[in-house]
Scaffold this motif. Sequence first.
Motif, PDB file in Angstrom:
ATOM      1  N   THR A  69       0.842  -1.192   0.000  1.00  0.00           N
ATOM      2  CA  THR A  69       0.000   0.000   0.000  1.00  0.00           C
ATOM      3  C   THR A  69       0.878   1.243   0.000  1.00  0.00           C
ATOM      4  OG1 THR A  69      -0.118   0.074   2.411  1.00  0.00           O
ATOM      5  CG2 THR A  69      -1.863  -1.140   1.279  1.00  0.00           C
ATOM      6  N   LEU A  70       0.301   2.383  -0.366  1.00  0.00           N
ATOM      7  CA  LEU A  70       1.057   3.632  -0.336  1.00  0.00           C
ATOM      8  C   LEU A  70       1.328   4.107   1.080  1.00  0.00           C
ATOM      9  CD1 LEU A  70      -0.427   5.814  -3.197  1.00  0.00           C
ATOM     10  CD2 LEU A  70       1.790   4.701  -3.092  1.00  0.00           C
ATOM     11  N   SER A  82      -4.578  -4.717  -3.201  1.00  0.00           N
ATOM     12  CA  SER A  82      -4.437  -3.269  -3.287  1.00  0.00           C
ATOM     13  C   SER A  82      -4.285  -2.895  -4.760  1.00  0.00           C
ATOM     14  CB  SER A  82      -3.191  -2.841  -2.499  1.00  0.00           C
ATOM     15  OG  SER A  82      -2.938  -1.473  -2.658  1.00  0.00           O
ATOM     16  N   TYR A  83      -5.134  -1.967  -5.219  1.00  0.00           N
ATOM     17  CA  TYR A  83      -5.087  -1.498  -6.604  1.00  0.00           C
ATOM     18  C   TYR A  83      -4.797  -0.006  -6.615  1.00  0.00           C
ATOM     19  CZ  TYR A  83      -7.520  -5.856  -7.764  1.00  0.00           C
ATOM     20  OH  TYR A  83      -7.870  -7.167  -7.911  1.00  0.00           O
ATOM     21  N   LEU A  84      -3.744   0.396  -7.311  1.00  0.00           N
ATOM     22  CA  LEU A  84      -3.332   1.802  -7.357  1.00  0.00           C
ATOM     23  C   LEU A  84      -3.665   2.400  -8.719  1.00  0.00           C
ATOM     24  CD1 LEU A  84      -1.831   4.199  -6.048  1.00  0.00           C
ATOM     25  CD2 LEU A  84       0.268   3.273  -7.036  1.00  0.00           C
ATOM     26  N   ASP A 114      -5.608   4.539  -4.027  1.00  0.00           N
ATOM     27  CA  ASP A 114      -5.271   3.162  -3.685  1.00  0.00           C
ATOM     28  C   ASP A 114      -6.499   2.514  -3.050  1.00  0.00           C
ATOM     29  OD1 ASP A 114      -3.915   0.824  -3.252  1.00  0.00           O
ATOM     30  OD2 ASP A 114      -2.478   1.658  -1.815  1.00  0.00           O
ATOM     31  N   ASP A 133     -10.410   3.310   0.796  1.00  0.00           N
ATOM     32  CA  ASP A 133      -9.627   4.014  -0.213  1.00  0.00           C
ATOM     33  C   ASP A 133      -8.625   4.948   0.460  1.00  0.00           C
ATOM     34  OD1 ASP A 133     -11.232   2.980  -2.372  1.00  0.00           O
ATOM     35  OD2 ASP A 133     -12.785   4.389  -1.758  1.00  0.00           O
TER      36      ASP A 133
END
Length: 184
Positions: A69-70, A82-84, A114, A133
Amino acid sequence: MIVAALAWSLPPVASAQSDETEVGEVAALGGATLGIGAHPAVKGSAGVAFSRYGMILFQTSFSPLGRSTLQPWPTPSTVERSYLTDFGLDFHIRIPVSHRCAPYGILGSGLLWDTIRHRAIDSQGVARTIRYDQFNGALHTGAGARYYFNESWGIRPELEVIVSHRTYTQFTVGVFYVTPIEWP
């Protein structure tokens, strides 16, 4: 800024792109996101040239980050996926060096989104999957090159550094198409 000032002051040379301004460009690229682990990345962009030496592009990139994750919360062991997604507005400072090749520098900003699913135990001891999010601002910088096969299309390798809560890079390569002034 110094490179842009020098490029504007140099006499015209054989250009890798058309001398027309207000021509557009659409591009599709694929590659990798590095620095938050190694993950695949896809990117699309569309923009317009405001001079031979400058172009503004709206770009969007997507990278599945797996358990990364960021921001550090939650712990990676509880992250399921996790999708960025990066929505950016970038300026390309173009430097035509030959008829077919035009390197460029990147300067821009973006919004990082994210989407995370993670496992958590609620107050009653029940395991739940929670989706939330994370949003972060970003600074885009880097460099790339346009290699033209003809005046209408070519390939574009690019290395972009994204500075945000975590700094990472994206290396992508893809094709671009120069749209005429009166496109659709």
